[in-house]
Design a protein around this motif. Structure first.
Motif, PDB file in Angstrom:
ATOM      1  N   ASP A 346       0.825  -1.206   0.000  1.00 14.81           N
ATOM      2  CA  ASP A 346       0.000   0.000   0.000  1.00 14.81           C
ATOM      3  C   ASP A 346       0.859   1.256   0.000  1.00 14.81           C
ATOM      4  O   ASP A 346       0.428   2.313  -0.477  1.00 14.81           O
ATOM      5  N   ILE A 350      -0.226   3.985  -5.508  1.00 13.63           N
ATOM      6  CA  ILE A 350      -0.577   5.411  -5.428  1.00 13.63           C
ATOM      7  C   ILE A 350      -2.020   5.632  -4.994  1.00 13.63           C
ATOM      8  O   ILE A 350      -2.433   6.769  -4.787  1.00 13.63           O
ATOM      9  N   ARG A 352      -3.966   5.137  -2.244  1.00 13.94           N
ATOM     10  CA  ARG A 352      -4.482   5.678  -0.994  1.00 13.94           C
ATOM     11  C   ARG A 352      -3.449   5.526   0.112  1.00 13.94           C
ATOM     12  O   ARG A 352      -2.823   4.482   0.253  1.00 13.94           O
ATOM     13  N   LEU A 353      -3.287   6.569   0.891  1.00 17.49           N
ATOM     14  CA  LEU A 353      -2.329   6.570   1.987  1.00 17.49           C
ATOM     15  C   LEU A 353      -3.068   6.437   3.318  1.00 17.49           C
ATOM     16  O   LEU A 353      -3.936   7.242   3.641  1.00 17.49           O
ATOM     17  N   GLN A 395       4.073  13.008   0.003  1.00 20.52           N
ATOM     18  CA  GLN A 395       3.838  11.629  -0.424  1.00 20.52           C
ATOM     19  C   GLN A 395       3.330  11.560  -1.864  1.00 20.52           C
ATOM     20  O   GLN A 395       2.768  12.520  -2.388  1.00 20.52           O
ATOM     21  N   HIS A 397       1.032   9.408  -3.017  1.00 15.65           N
ATOM     22  CA  HIS A 397      -0.337   8.897  -3.120  1.00 15.65           C
ATOM     23  C   HIS A 397      -1.297   9.977  -3.623  1.00 15.65           C
ATOM     24  O   HIS A 397      -1.098  11.168  -3.387  1.00 15.65           O
TER      25      HIS A 397
END
Length: 428
Positions: A346, A350, A352-353, A395, A397
């Protein structure tokens, strides 16, 4: 003498403004709001004086991680009057959307594509919601573009005011619609997947133009502008992005035993399941994905996947293995080979964080995946606070979870302000 911080002065002012705001919201049984009065934004821009309670905060200093500003903002967000001041009741949306033009204007919706590149690359979104209309509306506004298409699934067990408010919001947009078949979502059970499947089908049949499908929930929020999302998806060159890894031994019980919904809860049915169809290896993944149109077509039409779907309906938390497993089925557009070298976590995907409590730690720690949560935890997931923003914006994401307008409204306010200003700056 050290000069007094503007935010400290604003704390006192916010109490007064918050009380006035609350009186205005609760001024009578029939709430007839004027959105232009409530949110005095200039057209499209989020300014430093936009009339909303959160505007007393210094978002630039927050994004830069200024410790004093972060501490002062945290104090502000736990102030009782401030918390009341930022809450918008469901009835506001029901009344405000009676004039859709004014609603879209006052709420700063982008009603035209910001670039030809974005117009030529429309996206399809599924959003599953069950509460907190204000959270949902802020998310919709942040990701809205007229060339995209949005399917909204509202849980059958949601309160009537939630259903009515979201119906009212969607009625103002030709490219936003309620799912044709609503279900009652049960935690960790099949209906959570069915909600997305129903939206997938509706989106696939509603338009042939969109390029990628992205599914969200009401407490997600973007970390990128629409243009940045489009460019990230173009870079995939037809590939998909999601968590898809070997299933840990301690989770295999989820699909080796049969489960059933009893009185709204998922229970063990007391029997073992047959092996997965076609000897498919069940992969570990997440509920949220970024996939191309061909992947969605396979989900809806491929007999192997339809068989897998039927087999999955009595498992535990099928949303955390179904998409990841389909991603490794040979021939599915954008899929990866089964070899472990193609496994994706995860963190590397890309889509979802999410900050999980057990993966947090101090910088330099061998065990830590990311820094500690600066907000609070719900079911071991970080509900982001203002102290997380600086890290979040670095990030790769596209989206992050969770955000909560009632826990830390400033985190959402500063993030959406940053994204809007960046989207408009990219026009030049």
């Amino acid at each position: 003498m050290r000069p007094r911080s503007p935010l400290l002065l604003a704390l006192k002012l916010s109490v007064v403004l918050g009380s006035l705001w609350t009186l205005f919201l609760l001024s009578g049984p029939t709430i007839d709001f004027n959105p232009t009065y409530i949110l005095r934004y200039r057209w499209l821009e989020y300014t430093g004086d936009d009339g909303s309670p959160e505007s007393v905060c210094n978002c630039t200093a927050i994004q830069q991680g200024d410790k004093e500003t972060l501490e002062q903002t945290k104090i502000l967000t736990i102030t009782k009057d401030f918390r009341k001041s930022i809450q918008i009741p469901d009835e506001y949306y029901i009344n405000a959307t009676q004039d859709c033009r004014n609603f879209k204007l006052s709420r700063k919706y982008l009603t035209f594509p910001l670039s030809q590149e974005e117009e030529d690359f429309p996206l399809a979104y599924s959003i599953v919601v069950h509460q907190k209309v204000q959270n949902f509306e802020r998310l919709l506004r942040a990701i809205y573009a007229p060339q995209n298409i949005y399917c909204i699934h509202v849980d059958n067990k949601s309160e009537g005011s939630v259903i009515s408010a979201i119906e009212a919001i969607t009625s103002c947009f030709p490219n936003v619609f309620l799912v044709s078949k609503r279900v009652t979502v049960v935690y960790a059970a099949w209906p959570r997947v069915q909600a997305d499947l129903n939206c997938m089908a509706d989106l696939y049949n509603a338009s042939t133009k969109w390029k990628y499908f992205i599914n969200l929930c009401g407490q997600d929020f973007p970390l990128k502008t629409n243009l940045e999302i489009v460019r990230a998806l173009r870079y995939l060159r037809g590939g998909n992005s999601m968590e898809s890894e070997r299933m840990p031994e301690n989770k295999k019980y989820r699909f080796t035993n049969s489960f059933e919904v009893v009185n709204g809860n998922l229970k063990v049915a007391g029997k073992q399941k047959t092996p997965p169809p076609f000897n498919l290896p069940i992969m570990s993944g997440g509920a949220y994905i970024v996939v191309n149109r061909g992947y969605v077509r396979s989900v809806l039409e491929d007999h192997r996947i339809l068989t897998l779907i039927e087999w999955s309906k009595d498992t535990y938390s099928p949303d955390e293995f179904l998409w990841a497993t389909i991603q490794r089925v040979p021939g599915v557009p954008g899929s990866n080979w089964l070899n472990a070298k193609y496994d994706m976590s995860d963190v590397n995907a890309i889509a979802r964080l999410v900050k999980w409590h057990w993966h947090e730690g101090s910088q330099g720690s061998l065990e830590a995946v990311y820094p500690k949560c600066e907000g609070n935890h719900v079911r071991a997931i970080c509900v982001y606070g203002v102290g997380d923003l600086q890290w979040l914006l670095t990030q790769h994401h596209l989206f992050a979870n969770k955000f909560d307008i009632y826990t830390d409204p400033v985190a959402i306010y500063c993030l959406e302000k940053y994204l809007r200003q960046k989207a408009l700056a990219d026009l030049h």
